[in-house]
Design a protein around this motif. Structure first.
Motif, PDB file in Angstrom:
ATOM      1  N   PHE A 190      16.143 -16.640  -6.496  1.00 43.55           N
ATOM      2  CA  PHE A 190      17.546 -16.484  -6.125  1.00 43.55           C
ATOM      3  C   PHE A 190      17.772 -15.111  -5.480  1.00 43.55           C
ATOM      4  N   THR A 191      17.202 -14.093  -6.088  1.00 43.04           N
ATOM      5  CA  THR A 191      17.357 -12.731  -5.571  1.00 43.04           C
ATOM      6  C   THR A 191      16.742 -12.603  -4.188  1.00 43.04           C
ATOM      7  N   HIS A 192      15.573 -13.244  -4.009  1.00 50.60           N
ATOM      8  CA  HIS A 192      14.877 -13.166  -2.725  1.00 50.60           C
ATOM      9  C   HIS A 192      15.685 -13.833  -1.613  1.00 50.60           C
ATOM     10  N   LEU A 193      16.218 -15.009  -1.897  1.00 54.17           N
ATOM     11  CA  LEU A 193      16.939 -15.770  -0.882  1.00 54.17           C
ATOM     12  C   LEU A 193      18.206 -15.065  -0.430  1.00 54.17           C
ATOM     13  N   PHE A 194      18.883 -14.418  -1.367  1.00 59.01           N
ATOM     14  CA  PHE A 194      20.172 -13.828  -1.041  1.00 59.01           C
ATOM     15  C   PHE A 194      20.079 -12.338  -0.712  1.00 59.01           C
ATOM     16  N   SER A 195      18.856 -11.814  -0.600  1.00 62.28           N
ATOM     17  CA  SER A 195      18.708 -10.408  -0.253  1.00 62.28           C
ATOM     18  C   SER A 195      18.224 -10.242   1.180  1.00 62.28           C
ATOM     19  N   GLN A 196      18.095 -11.348   1.923  1.00 63.36           N
ATOM     20  CA  GLN A 196      17.622 -11.256   3.294  1.00 63.36           C
ATOM     21  C   GLN A 196      18.669 -10.620   4.203  1.00 63.36           C
ATOM     22  N   GLN A 197      18.186  -9.841   5.156  1.00 63.13           N
ATOM     23  CA  GLN A 197      19.035  -9.214   6.151  1.00 63.13           C
ATOM     24  C   GLN A 197      18.406  -9.417   7.520  1.00 63.13           C
ATOM     25  N   THR A 198      19.194  -9.187   8.562  1.00 67.79           N
ATOM     26  CA  THR A 198      18.685  -9.296   9.924  1.00 67.79           C
ATOM     27  C   THR A 198      18.135  -7.949  10.364  1.00 67.79           C
ATOM     28  N   ILE A 225       6.719 -11.681  16.877  1.00 69.24           N
ATOM     29  CA  ILE A 225       7.056 -10.942  15.659  1.00 69.24           C
ATOM     30  C   ILE A 225       6.958 -11.919  14.497  1.00 69.24           C
ATOM     31  N   ILE A 226       6.106 -11.607  13.530  1.00 70.21           N
ATOM     32  CA  ILE A 226       5.848 -12.512  12.405  1.00 70.21           C
ATOM     33  C   ILE A 226       6.256 -11.828  11.104  1.00 70.21           C
ATOM     34  N   ASN A 227       7.112 -12.492  10.326  1.00 69.95           N
ATOM     35  CA  ASN A 227       7.408 -12.027   8.974  1.00 69.95           C
ATOM     36  C   ASN A 227       6.308 -12.593   8.074  1.00 69.95           C
ATOM     37  N   MET A 228       5.395 -11.737   7.627  1.00 67.22           N
ATOM     38  CA  MET A 228       4.233 -12.198   6.881  1.00 67.22           C
ATOM     39  C   MET A 228       4.610 -12.774   5.518  1.00 67.22           C
ATOM     40  N   ALA A 229       5.819 -12.445   5.023  1.00 69.55           N
ATOM     41  CA  ALA A 229       6.247 -12.952   3.716  1.00 69.55           C
ATOM     42  C   ALA A 229       6.772 -14.376   3.810  1.00 69.55           C
ATOM     43  N   ILE A 251      15.103 -10.648  13.504  1.00 74.52           N
ATOM     44  CA  ILE A 251      14.409 -11.558  12.596  1.00 74.52           C
ATOM     45  C   ILE A 251      14.918 -11.323  11.186  1.00 74.52           C
ATOM     46  N   GLU A 252      14.973 -12.389  10.387  1.00 75.34           N
ATOM     47  CA  GLU A 252      15.412 -12.272   9.000  1.00 75.34           C
ATOM     48  C   GLU A 252      14.286 -11.731   8.131  1.00 75.34           C
ATOM     49  N   ALA A 253      14.647 -10.834   7.218  1.00 74.00           N
ATOM     50  CA  ALA A 253      13.638 -10.252   6.324  1.00 74.00           C
ATOM     51  C   ALA A 253      14.297  -9.773   5.046  1.00 74.00           C
ATOM     52  N   SER A 254      13.484  -9.627   4.022  1.00 70.99           N
ATOM     53  CA  SER A 254      13.928  -9.070   2.747  1.00 70.99           C
ATOM     54  C   SER A 254      13.285  -7.708   2.552  1.00 70.99           C
ATOM     55  N   GLN A 255      13.724  -7.014   1.519  1.00 67.45           N
ATOM     56  CA  GLN A 255      13.231  -5.665   1.277  1.00 67.45           C
ATOM     57  C   GLN A 255      11.711  -5.647   1.128  1.00 67.45           C
ATOM     58  N   ASN A 256      11.097  -4.709   1.851  1.00 67.77           N
ATOM     59  CA  ASN A 256       9.656  -4.448   1.804  1.00 67.77           C
ATOM     60  C   ASN A 256       8.808  -5.559   2.427  1.00 67.77           C
ATOM     61  N   ASP A 257       9.441  -6.494   3.174  1.00 69.71           N
ATOM     62  CA  ASP A 257       8.666  -7.495   3.897  1.00 69.71           C
ATOM     63  C   ASP A 257       7.840  -6.816   4.987  1.00 69.71           C
ATOM     64  N   GLU A 258       6.690  -7.400   5.285  1.00 74.55           N
ATOM     65  CA  GLU A 258       5.837  -6.862   6.350  1.00 74.55           C
ATOM     66  C   GLU A 258       6.084  -7.636   7.635  1.00 74.55           C
ATOM     67  N   LEU A 259       6.414  -6.927   8.713  1.00 73.81           N
ATOM     68  CA  LEU A 259       6.542  -7.538  10.031  1.00 73.81           C
ATOM     69  C   LEU A 259       5.304  -7.175  10.843  1.00 73.81           C
ATOM     70  N   SER A 296       1.824  -3.321  12.361  1.00 71.77           N
ATOM     71  CA  SER A 296       2.539  -3.859  11.207  1.00 71.77           C
ATOM     72  C   SER A 296       3.420  -2.772  10.619  1.00 71.77           C
ATOM     73  N   THR A 297       4.568  -3.179  10.072  1.00 69.47           N
ATOM     74  CA  THR A 297       5.460  -2.212   9.445  1.00 69.47           C
ATOM     75  C   THR A 297       6.246  -2.880   8.329  1.00 69.47           C
ATOM     76  N   ARG A 298       6.592  -2.103   7.316  1.00 67.03           N
ATOM     77  CA  ARG A 298       7.436  -2.587   6.223  1.00 67.03           C
ATOM     78  C   ARG A 298       8.891  -2.302   6.580  1.00 67.03           C
ATOM     79  N   VAL A 299       9.787  -3.227   6.234  1.00 65.45           N
ATOM     80  CA  VAL A 299      11.194  -3.067   6.607  1.00 65.45           C
ATOM     81  C   VAL A 299      12.103  -3.059   5.383  1.00 65.45           C
ATOM     82  N   LEU A 300      13.321  -2.582   5.599  1.00 61.73           N
ATOM     83  CA  LEU A 300      14.364  -2.530   4.568  1.00 61.73           C
ATOM     84  C   LEU A 300      13.916  -1.714   3.357  1.00 61.73           C
TER      85      LEU A 300
END
Length: 271
Positions: free
Chosen positions: A24-32, A50-54, A69-77, A88-92
């Motif tokens: 639940f936390t993962h789904l609702f913590s996504q940002q653009t 651009i690939i969201n590896m998560a 692209i949509e991503a959550s905290q600490n996702d790798e792009l 590659s970089t970590r976001v949020l």
């Protein structure tokens, strides 16, 4: 219900609850996440994948090099473009979401010597030598007798069976439970699958001249796509790659080339 059964039931319930909370936390913590991609001269790059590896979600940069692209905290792009090094970089991280500026560095290319083009004979044992490139690294390894590594040195992802079964018997693998709940095991499997695919595509591209594909009607920029298509249509292609059997690879590619070229023609008509 005895005490041991109650304990197992309660433990399983807690694991499910924690998993649902995490999901639940993962789904609702996504940002653009937005940004722009340039080369080392600052020129905008279009068509970068651009690939969201998560989540395995993919998108492309536009003509101005911009992307979202949509991503959550600490996702790798991961940013991938042919003839450029991957980035590659970590976001949020730390809750910050500033626009990204990603710079891709071109991969230096060697100028190949001019060679006389030989016609294919239809005999794959001969044709595989005609279209094959010289693998200098492999020649050096054979010359100096370097030992070949057995398997790949990478961490084995946690499996549900190997974690839950010992748990039911009273043995708790804390790290394994965390890897499953956090999604680390799933990310590892996806990462390994992607890396193996790219490695097998590169194995063919590094050994077969580009002209072999372009003369058959496959655009140079679609060679990687065609090879991946061949893996899906004829899984034996990948089997031959794993066996390092170039003749076998060419045999199966000859079967998939007409299918792919016909697909390109129909997609061109529909556009």
């Amino acid at each position: 219900m005895n005490f041991k059964s109650k304990y197992r039931y309660a433990l399983t319930g807690k694991i499910v609850f924690v998993f649902l909370v995490f999901l639940f936390t993962h789904l609702f913590s996504q940002q653009t996440v937005t940004g722009r991609i340039v080369d080392n001269d600052g020129i905008n790059l279009s068509g970068v994948i651009i690939i969201n590896m998560a989540t395995d979600h993919k998108t492309y940069s536009n003509a101005e090099g911009a992307f979202s692209i949509e991503a959550s905290q600490n996702d790798e792009l991961r940013f991938v473009k042919e003839d450029f090094g991957r980035v590659s970089t970590r976001v949020l991280t730390d809750g910050n979401n500033p626009p990204l500026l990603v710079s891709l560095i071109p991969i230096p290319k060697e100028i190949e010597e001019v060679q006389i083009v030989k016609k294919l004979t239809g005999d794959l044992s001969k044709d595989s030598r005609i279209v094959a490139k010289v693998d200098k690294g492999e020649i050096v390894q054979q010359a100096v007798g370097l030992p070949q590594p057995i398997g790949k040195m990478r961490e084995k992802p946690a499996e549900v069976k190997s974690v839950l079964l010992p748990m039911l018997l009273g043995s708790l693998n804390v790290q394994g439970v965390y890897d499953l709940i956090s999604g680390k095991a799933r990310k590892q499997k996806r990462q390994y699958k992607y890396d193996d695919l790219q490695e097998h595509i590169s194995w063919i591209k590094n050994r077969v001249d580009e002209d072999y594909f372009t003369q058959a009607g496959i655009p140079a920029e679609r060679i990687s796509e065609f090879i991946e298509f061949s893996f899906l249509v004829k899984p034996q292609v990948r089997t031959y790659v794993k066996a390092k059997n170039l003749s076998g690879v060419l045999l199966r590619l000859e079967e998939t080339i007409p299918l792919y070229v016909d697909r390109l023609k129909h997609s061109g008509k529909s556009e």
